[in-house]
Write a protein that holds these residues in place. Structure first.
Motif, short mmCIF file in Angstrom:
data_model
loop_
_atom_site.label_atom_id
_atom_site.label_comp_id
_atom_site.label_asym_id
_atom_site.label_seq_id
_atom_site.Cartn_x
_atom_site.Cartn_y
_atom_site.Cartn_z
N VAL A 1 5.04 0.59 11.80
CA VAL A 1 6.13 0.67 10.78
C VAL A 1 5.35 1.90 9.80
O VAL A 1 4.10 1.76 9.38
CB VAL A 1 6.19 -0.61 9.77
N ILE A 2 6.08 2.98 9.48
CA ILE A 2 5.64 4.02 8.52
C ILE A 2 6.30 3.84 7.09
O ILE A 2 7.65 3.80 6.99
CB ILE A 2 6.23 5.16 9.17
N ALA A 3 5.52 3.85 6.10
CA ALA A 3 5.95 3.47 4.77
C ALA A 3 4.92 3.73 3.97
O ALA A 3 3.59 3.58 4.08
CB ALA A 3 6.26 1.94 4.69
N ARG A 4 5.35 4.27 2.67
CA ARG A 4 4.61 4.51 1.60
C ARG A 4 3.45 5.64 1.96
O ARG A 4 2.31 5.26 1.49
CB ARG A 4 3.84 3.25 1.04
N GLY A 5 3.77 6.58 2.94
CA GLY A 5 2.67 7.40 3.17
C GLY A 5 1.75 6.92 4.28
O GLY A 5 0.78 7.73 4.50
N MET A 6 1.72 5.78 4.63
CA MET A 6 1.04 5.05 5.50
C MET A 6 1.46 4.68 6.91
O MET A 6 2.98 4.58 6.95
CB MET A 6 0.41 3.85 4.99
N VAL A 7 0.86 4.49 7.99
CA VAL A 7 1.27 4.15 9.28
C VAL A 7 0.53 2.59 9.55
O VAL A 7 -0.71 2.58 9.40
CB VAL A 7 0.69 4.99 10.58
N PHE A 8 1.34 1.56 9.54
CA PHE A 8 1.14 0.33 9.77
C PHE A 8 0.99 -0.35 11.25
O PHE A 8 2.15 -0.15 11.85
CB PHE A 8 1.60 -0.66 8.67
N ALA A 9 -0.05 -0.67 11.77
CA ALA A 9 -0.02 -1.01 13.21
C ALA A 9 -1.01 -2.18 13.45
O ALA A 9 -1.91 -1.98 12.88
CB ALA A 9 -0.14 0.40 14.06
N GLY A 10 -0.36 -2.84 14.19
CA GLY A 10 -1.60 -3.90 14.91
C GLY A 10 -1.93 -3.84 16.38
O GLY A 10 -1.34 -3.00 17.00
N PHE A 11 -3.22 -4.10 16.76
CA PHE A 11 -3.83 -3.96 17.60
C PHE A 11 -4.36 -4.95 18.52
O PHE A 11 -4.46 -5.99 17.91
CB PHE A 11 -5.02 -2.89 17.58
N SER A 12 -5.08 -4.85 19.86
CA SER A 12 -5.76 -5.91 20.26
C SER A 12 -6.83 -6.44 19.53
O SER A 12 -7.41 -5.68 18.74
CB SER A 12 -6.44 -5.40 21.71
N GLY A 13 -7.39 -7.47 19.72
CA GLY A 13 -8.44 -8.14 19.05
C GLY A 13 -8.21 -8.47 17.62
O GLY A 13 -8.89 -8.96 16.73
N GLY A 14 -6.62 -8.63 17.23
CA GLY A 14 -6.14 -9.09 16.09
C GLY A 14 -6.32 -8.43 14.84
O GLY A 14 -6.20 -9.04 13.81
N LYS A 15 -6.47 -7.18 15.18
CA LYS A 15 -6.69 -5.96 13.79
C LYS A 15 -5.18 -5.58 13.36
O LYS A 15 -4.42 -5.23 14.20
CB LYS A 15 -7.50 -5.04 14.28
N LEU A 16 -5.23 -5.48 12.40
CA LEU A 16 -3.93 -4.69 11.67
C LEU A 16 -4.74 -3.52 10.76
O LEU A 16 -5.57 -3.72 9.99
CB LEU A 16 -3.31 -5.57 10.62
N VAL A 17 -4.28 -2.31 10.97
CA VAL A 17 -4.93 -0.97 10.26
C VAL A 17 -3.63 -0.47 9.50
O VAL A 17 -2.50 -0.38 9.79
CB VAL A 17 -5.36 -0.29 11.33
N ALA A 18 -4.04 0.12 8.44
CA ALA A 18 -3.13 1.08 7.46
C ALA A 18 -3.89 2.58 7.58
O ALA A 18 -4.98 2.77 7.22
CB ALA A 18 -3.21 0.74 6.05
N VAL A 19 -3.21 3.49 8.31
CA VAL A 19 -3.58 5.08 8.54
C VAL A 19 -2.92 5.95 7.49
O VAL A 19 -1.60 5.80 7.43
CB VAL A 19 -3.45 5.27 10.02
N VAL A 20 -3.34 6.64 7.14
CA VAL A 20 -2.84 7.74 6.37
C VAL A 20 -1.98 8.61 7.17
O VAL A 20 -2.40 9.60 8.09
CB VAL A 20 -3.84 8.58 5.44
N LEU A 21 -0.65 8.84 6.84
CA LEU A 21 0.33 9.50 7.72
C LEU A 21 -0.21 11.05 7.69
O LEU A 21 -0.09 11.73 8.97
CB LEU A 21 1.73 9.36 7.12
N ALA A 22 -0.56 11.62 6.59
CA ALA A 22 -0.70 12.94 6.60
C ALA A 22 -1.93 13.39 7.29
O ALA A 22 -1.95 14.51 7.96
CB ALA A 22 -0.94 13.40 5.12
N ASN A 23 -2.92 12.63 7.57
CA ASN A 23 -4.23 13.13 8.32
C ASN A 23 -4.72 12.41 9.34
O ASN A 23 -5.97 12.59 9.77
CB ASN A 23 -5.44 13.53 7.19
N GLY A 24 -4.47 10.78 9.45
CA GLY A 24 -4.68 9.94 10.36
C GLY A 24 -6.19 9.22 9.96
O GLY A 24 -6.61 8.57 10.76
N GLY A 25 -6.45 9.45 8.78
CA GLY A 25 -7.52 8.76 7.95
C GLY A 25 -7.14 7.27 7.85
O GLY A 25 -6.05 6.79 7.54
N VAL A 26 -8.21 6.19 8.09
CA VAL A 26 -8.11 4.89 8.00
C VAL A 26 -8.10 4.56 6.35
O VAL A 26 -9.14 4.66 5.72
CB VAL A 26 -9.03 4.13 8.55
#
Length: 386
Positions: A194-219
């Motif tokens: 989901v892309i919102a508020r300038g962030m990419v929110f995504a869940g992954f294996s191992g039960g992790k949820l991350v918020a990545v900065v849309l502009a540059n891919g930084g966590v």
């Protein structure tokens, strides 16, 4: 124990030579003859009036999970054979139909100008929203199971090997890559982002949820929805499934063999969590979080605390989709092509809509005045709810 026996040869294969291996939890329960019995549908008393607005067909999905995209009065949909089509959102009339030139495995993403789909060979295909003409093709590192997401001057793509790619919306050129390690076993799912508020929110294996900065891919932050537990690789599978649900102040997600949890959107601090396992994901509204668990019991949880409000277990083993909140009701699709409407406050059955009898695999999509679903046989059904 039975599901362990069925998976032991696959687990041995994964450990013998493959770096990672994806599993489909639905396969664990056997055939209709040997697995748990699907719940019979109850008779409805005083059902709500659900009208059919229109229906169309885009083509068979095969083993892929396709979800239509609704943007600016248009509905964009795709099929396994490479078909991508645009329909009028009010009438269902087809506006254009093209073929991408190869089988598709993920889609559809769309904004006002671009339509995006992905393939099992890791190709991302971008088409002009107006007429379906090809804009560009680009390659990522592995198969694309989730819909690529246009976001301004970028298209964000999730590959099956736990990477996020940001591609330039003009020509497909790679702008940044976010990468995670992939465990030996993982759930094969069309979990997107989901892309919102300038962030990419995504869940992954191992039960992790991350918020990545849309502009540059930084966590911006990383949070734990669920921790792997158990002694075997199979027992330790705990992957975030479905789409995260993003609100103004929080983001919520659910993991297979794990938990459902909500986090502060600004820093990833946990607000609440509770044990719950799902294979499809969740939905939410201003008061509740709705989840269909791995046995297809539907749960409503208080959004502020995670406290259980109600459960509905009379749809067990019907392979439900992630729920969609509709106001006074919430809706889920099932393996026989039914859409079930449950009362928001009590979970009681409120209504039911039939489609073409084939499975609805993706979460229903909200449209003005109702919802839209796509079936495995390629049917698009738009329903108006009270």
């Amino acid at each position: 124990m039975n599901r362990m026996r069925r998976l032991l040869p696959l687990l041995a294969l994964a450990l013998a030579g493959c770096s990672s291996f994806s599993i489909n939890p639905f396969d664990w329960f056997g055939s209709a003859d040997t697995g748990p019995k699907m719940a019979d549908l109850p008779t409805l008393a005083n059902p709500i009036t659900v009208r059919s607005l229109w229906q169309a067909n885009v083509g068979v999905a095969g083993d892929a999970v396709f979800s239509p995209a609704v943007v600016a009065g248009g509905v964009f949909a795709a099929a396994r054979d490479g078909t991508v089509a645009r329909f009028d959102g009010a009438t269902g009339k087809q506006i254009w139909r093209v073929n991408a030139g190869q089988p598709l495995s993920g889609g559809v993403g769309a904004d006002g100008s671009l339509v995006t789909v992905g393939t099992a060979q890791g190709e991302v295909i971008a088409l002009e929203a107006g007429d379906g003409r090809l804009r560009w093709r680009a390659r990522v590192s592995s198969e694309v199971l989730a819909a690529p997401a246009p976001a301004g001057d970028l298209v964000v793509v999730r590959s099956a090997d736990s990477r996020l790619f940001a591609l330039d919306a003009r020509d497909g050129r790679r702008r940044w890559v976010y990468q995670r390690s992939t465990p030996t076993l993982s759930v094969r799912s069309a979990a997107g982002m989901v892309i919102a508020r300038g962030m990419v929110f995504a869940g992954f294996s191992g039960g992790k949820l991350v918020a990545v900065v849309l502009a540059n891919g930084g966590v911006r932050w990383e949070a734990t929805v669920s921790l792997p537990r158990g002694t075997t690789e199979l027992e330790r599978v705990t992957d975030v499934v479905g789409l995260p649900w993003v609100a103004e102040r929080e983001v919520c997600a659910v993991a297979y063999q794990g938990r459902v949890a909500c986090f502060d959107i600004s820093n990833g601090n946990i607000l609440w969590s509770r044990p719950l396992s799902s294979t499809t994901g969740l939905g939410a509204d201003s008061r509740y979080v709705f989840v269909a668990d791995e046995k297809d019991t539907v749960h409503a949880l208080d959004r502020s605390s995670g406290t259980s409000v109600w459960t509905q277990d009379r749809l067990s083993w019907r392979r439900l989709t992630a729920p969609l909140a509709l106001g006074r009701e919430m809706a889920v699709g099932d393996v026989q092509g039914y859409v079930h409407y449950l009362a928001r406050e009590s979970g009681s059955f409120a209504g039911r809509s039939a489609t073409d009898g084939s499975a609805i695999s993706a979460q229903p999509v909200r449209i003005e005045g109702g919802l839209l679903v796509q079936t495995r046989n390629g049917g698009l059904y738009a329903f108006a709810t009270p």
